[in-house]
Design an enzyme around this catalytic site. Structure first.
Site, short mmCIF file in Angstrom:
data_model
loop_
_atom_site.label_atom_id
_atom_site.label_comp_id
_atom_site.label_asym_id
_atom_site.label_seq_id
_atom_site.Cartn_x
_atom_site.Cartn_y
_atom_site.Cartn_z
N GLY A 1 25.59 -28.91 -37.39
CA GLY A 1 24.90 -28.88 -36.10
C GLY A 1 25.10 -27.55 -35.41
O GLY A 1 25.20 -26.49 -36.06
N SER A 2 25.24 -27.61 -34.10
CA SER A 2 25.24 -26.38 -33.31
C SER A 2 26.47 -25.50 -33.53
O SER A 2 26.46 -24.32 -33.17
CB SER A 2 25.13 -26.71 -31.83
N THR A 3 27.53 -26.06 -34.11
CA THR A 3 28.68 -25.18 -34.35
C THR A 3 28.28 -24.07 -35.31
O THR A 3 28.88 -23.00 -35.32
CB THR A 3 29.87 -25.96 -34.94
#
Lengths: 495, 487
Positions: free
Chosen positions: B218-220
């Site tokens: 995801g956004s990591t």
């Protein structure tokens, strides 16, 4: 043979018959005590290494073992006084090692059962019971067969019983004859027996008596075929039928080891009787042909051969694969030259550690040295048996003795050869060592017969003659006149 | 008949000699091969009877020890806080072999490692029972405990990895739900029961989620995209689109910001802080597959042979073979898969001035008497910095800003955290499957001591509404606090 008399002159005055040949019964007793001692030490080592309590009861067990052996020894003293003194102690030692090993594997199995919360009953108690029964049977055979030549009278009967016994498991439904996939059993209400073990001896008696009666025909009569003199069909017939039947049945029962054993015994007896190598050649060619046919027909034969060629190979984990053989080899390798020590190895990892693979267990715990010693014991038994066969005067005794002696070595060859991957592995038992009543009973009968033959071989020849010469005592004085002249003395006086 | 009998006698002799010959071959010539064959369980059994070395933490906590047992194996393996440390120690079972550190450091623990040779020799001479060497791990029990306790209190399925950014030393490796290796170390039949229970459990407690599983990050993953952008000369104040969605090139599908909202800021900096998807998808598309892959590789993504020395599953960015794929991969979706350990490496690399250090679980090998035999030195993972010092400073500041906007518990201004959250969609019906909640960060931001990554599978207890901030951040902060002594 006889004790040489110190002085031929005084021999003529002897009023007593010449003294008996030493029968070496005391030697036998000493050796038996030695064997019992070794077995007791082995048991102590097992108990110590398995961290069992060391109590005086072990000593009692050892003494009890010596006790039952002494009973057998007394029977030999009474009914076969001139029998070979080495045979029984060797057998006793092997049997004792077997019992210790079975007990040792029991301990391992008991521990495993304890871990998985299962019930476990030791096998060794049964084996001890079988040992006692075997020794009783051993004595019975010694008593009943007081002269091995009487067996020739029942040659055909024994042959028939042997074939039937061998065929019975193949014919009977599996529920009455199959144990662990081997259809070689006869399940009786209270116990099971492997009739094949006994049939082996019965058939040997039949072959010996048959071959002896037809020996001359085998050696002279017959047509020439490809430069080979063949006996007449009607003489060869029964033996071919018997051989083919026994082997055919064994193939049906899928018991390849026993089949190999029977075939080699028949071949050897035929060779000894006819003194013709050609029989061995013909037999071996048949055997090779049979092997090839069996290999092409039966997948289990192919599996065995594959396992043998590549015991650590890809078939390791498969059903019918080389797992057992590989584990046996691992055990032997781990044991190495000196072994892990009795009770300190892990022979129980190998499937059938106390039966077909007991020699692997022995090799693991007492090493190459120990296994070599065990092989030597077998060789000693067989060689002693062979010596009796050579010395005995009747051809039936020679043939039977030779066959029995060869059987011992052939069995151990199939067993140890299978375990060490010299030949494809086949399931047969090691005489006296393996757990199992039938094998033990049958092999004790075999030894009883060998002892009987050795007794006949070593018994002094008929003694009555000197006694007859002595009978008229009054004439003794006339003999005195024939005194040989003393050295240097002229003998003109007497003429 | 005596002549053939003699010949049969000779044949018998030959047969026995043959047997002696093959037996010599088996028991003397080939003995070592057979003895050391891996399938020979005897060797294994002998090992179980030897006093196995301990697995210890640097502060002296014994994670795996031995106690005498009164059966034939002499010793039983014991684990302190078994389930908490199971992903670190692994298990040691007579029936089921060994796993984790127990397996990879087996040679040391059972004493057969060459480095212990001299000690073994002296054991032999002095008649002392041979003993195994000890393994000192890098684990900080405080961090491990803080993370594990919080994960289990909340009933989360997931993993936490923490490491020292400068050395790559792993400070915590938590996987929940876990199992108790003590149950597998028993010698009775209960180990079979336990094994069956663990393997039948649909939650798969035996899996070490921290290194053996990989997840969409995801956004990591925007840390990687941001790195690629920064290294390509895109500055933090570069204008970006605030649009709530963007159409994937070549398709009719749209890619939305979280919740379908417009981006609260219009700079690159704001986009990372608020985790807007549209700008990062666009960056990724602009930069292209090569630059994205190169940036990822410098973080260690894609290495297939990474061991710590436990085997770490491979992380990947996928094939990036179309603009659509690039757009989606730029925000850590599509085929991007990271292990929690690799996710932790993202923060750790930024924390270490841009250089990824090889993660290490073992600090040193100790002799049975606890003297040090071998130390594991810190190593660079890729040898190439992921980003330059200036860009690293920029990214750190962006992560500090991101932490500022991140909600969730455990906030403490004293910790000075730089972080990035992630909320990763997954599954075949991704809109209706609770997302994985991620949090990765490091602290203190001016002198990083610890980097941490947290994944909570399937939204933890928040279901579809879960976000990295609301579910995972609290745990990451607790782990950081435990290490920095703040909590």
């Amino acid at each position: 043979m006889g004790q040489p008399l110190a002085d031929p002159v005084s021999a003529q005055f002897a009023t007593n018959p010449p003294r008996d040949l030493p029968n070496r019964r005391n030697t036998e007793l000493m050796l038996l005590a030695f064997a019992a001692g070794l077995v007791t030490i082995a048991l102590v080592l097992v108990e110590a290494n398995q961290e069992q309590e060391l109590t005086l009861s072990i000593l009692w067990l050892g003494l009890a073992y010596l006790g039952i052996l002494s009973a057998a020894h007394l029977a030999v003293r009474r009914w076969a006084p001139y029998a070979d003194p080495v045979l029984l102690p060797c057998v006793a030692l092997l049997n004792g090692i077997g019992l210790v090993m079975i007990h040792r594997i029991d301990l391992a199995k008991a521990e495993k059962a304890l871990q998985s919360g299962k019930e476990f009953s030791p096998e060794v108690t049964k084996q001890v019971l079988f040992t006692v029964v075997s020794l009783v049977l051993f004595v019975v055979v010694l008593v009943v067969v007081n002269d091995h030549r009487t067996l020739t009278r029942y040659g055909y009967t024994f042959g028939l019983i042997g074939i039937v016994a061998l065929a019975l498991p193949a014919v009977l439904p599996s529920s009455l004859s199959e144990v662990n996939g081997a259809k070689v059993w006869l399940k009786l209400p209270f116990f099971s027996i492997q009739p094949g073990e006994f049939a082996k001896i019965l058939l040997m008696i039949f072959f010996a008596s048959f071959l002896v009666s037809k020996r001359d025909l085998f050696m002279v009569a017959g047509k020439k075929f490809l430069g080979v003199e063949l006996p007449r069909a009607r003489d060869l017939g029964p033996i071919l039928i018997a051989a083919a039947a026994s082997i055919g049945i064994l193939v049906l029962e899928k018991d390849l080891g026993t089949s190999l054993l029977y075939f080699s015994i028949i071949l050897v007896m035929l060779y000894v009787a006819t003194e013709r190598v050609i029989w061995v050649v013909v037999g071996l060619s048949f055997f090779v042909a049979g092997c090839l046919i069996a290999y092409n027909l039966f997948t289990h034969v192919q599996q065995r051969v594959e396992n043998w060629l590549n015991p650590l190979g890809p078939r390791y984990d498969e059903l019918g694969g080389s797992y057992q053989l590989a584990q046996g080899l691992f055990g032997l390798g781990t044991g190495g030259v000196g072994g892990t020590g009795l009770g300190a190895g892990r022979p129980d990892i190998v499937p059938a550690a106390s039966t077909d693979f007991i020699t692997a267990s022995i090799g693991e715990e007492i090493g190459f040295v120990g296994l070599a010693a065990v092989l030597m014991l077998y060789l000693l038994i067989a060689m002693r048996g062979m010596r009796s066969a050579l010395a005995v005067r009747d051809t039936f005794g020679k043939l039977l003795g030779g066959g029995l002696a060869f059987t011992i070595v052939m069995q151990i060859f199939v067993v140890v050869g299978g375990v060490t991957a010299l030949i494809p592995e086949t399931g047969i038992t090691a005489p006296f060592l393996s757990q199992g009543g039938s094998s033990l009973l049958a092999n004790y009968i075999l030894v009883a017969l060998l002892l009987r033959i050795s007794d006949a071989a070593r018994k002094p020849a008929t003694r009555p003659k000197p006694q007859q010469r002595q009978a008229p005592i009054a004439e003794a004085h006339t003999v005195m006149v024939q005194r040989p002249p003393a050295a240097g003395e002229t003998n003109g006086r007497t003429t | 008949m005596n002549t053939p009998l003699r010949k049969v006698g000779m044949a018998m002799l030959v047969m026995v000699v043959l047997l002696l010959g093959t037996d010599t071959y088996v028991q003397v010539v080939k003995a070592d091969d057979y003895r050391t064959d891996s399938r020979n369980q005897r060797v294994l059994y002998d090992e179980y009877s030897r006093q196995r070395g301990q697995i210890v933490a640097p502060d002296g906590t014994i994670l795996a020890g031995v106690k005498p047992s009164d059966d034939k194996f002499k010793f039983t393996r014991t684990y302190t806080d078994g389930p908490m440390y199971a992903p670190v120690t692994g298990y040691y079972s007579i029936n089921y072999g060994a796993g984790g550190t127990e397996r990879v450091e087996d040679d040391v623990l059972n004493g057969s490692d060459p480095r212990l040779f001299v000690r073994r020799l002296s054991d032999m001479v002095t008649g002392r029972d041979p003993r195994g060497g000890n393994v000192k791990l890098t684990i900080d029990p405080k961090v491990q405990k803080a993370a594990y306790d919080l994960m289990t209190q909340r009933g989360y399925t997931g993993a936490v990895v923490a490491m020292e950014p400068k050395t790559g030393r792993i400070l915590a490796m938590v996987s929940t739900p876990s199992y108790d290796p003590n149950a597998l170390a028993t010698h009775g039949s209960d180990q079979n029961t336990a094994w069956k229970k663990f393997t039948d459990d649909p939650a798969n407690p035996l899996i070490n989620r921290a290194i053996s599983e990989n997840y969409p990050p995801g956004s990591t993953f925007k840390l990687v995209t941001a790195t690629a952008a920064l290294e390509s000369g895109i500055g933090p104040d570069t204008q970006v689109s605030t649009a709530p969605n963007v159409q994937l090139p070549g398709t009719s599908t749209t890619l939305e910001n979280y919740g379908g909202e417009t981006c609260p800021g219009n700079t690159f900096k704001d986009a990372l802080a608020h985790s807007c998807n549209v700008p990062f998808a666009t960056f990724s598309g602009q930069l292209g597959a090569d630059k994205m892959k190169a940036a990822a590789a410098n973080f260690g993504i894609g290495q297939s042979d990474l061991t710590v020395p436990l085997k770490v599953a491979q992380s990947t960015v996928g094939s990036l073979d179309s603009q659509g794929a690039l757009y989606q991969s730029g925000i850590g979706q599509r085929d991007v898969r990271l292990t929690p350990l690799q996710d932790c490496l993202l923060s750790a690399t930024v924390a270490n001035g841009g250089m990824a250090m090889k993660p290490q679980l073992v600090q040193s090998i100790l002799a049975p008497d606890l003297s040090t035999i071998d130390d594991v030195d810190p190593e660079q993972l890729t040898g190439k910095p992921a980003l330059s010092a200036e860009n690293d400073k920029i990214l750190t500041d962006m992560m500090i800003a991101s932490e500022g906007f991140t909600k969730g518990g455990g906030k403490d201004p004293a910790l000075k955290i730089a972080s990035k959250t992630g909320t990763a969609e997954h599954g075949s019906d991704s809109k209706n499957t609770p997302p994985h909640a991620w949090y990765t960060g490091f602290a203190p931001s001016d002198d990083p001591q610890i980097a941490v990554s947290v994944i909570v599978e399937n939204g933890g207890n928040r279901g579809l509404a879960a976000t990295g901030g609301s579910v995972a951040a609290e745990i990451g902060r607790a782990a950081i606090a435990a290490h920095l002594g703040g909590g």
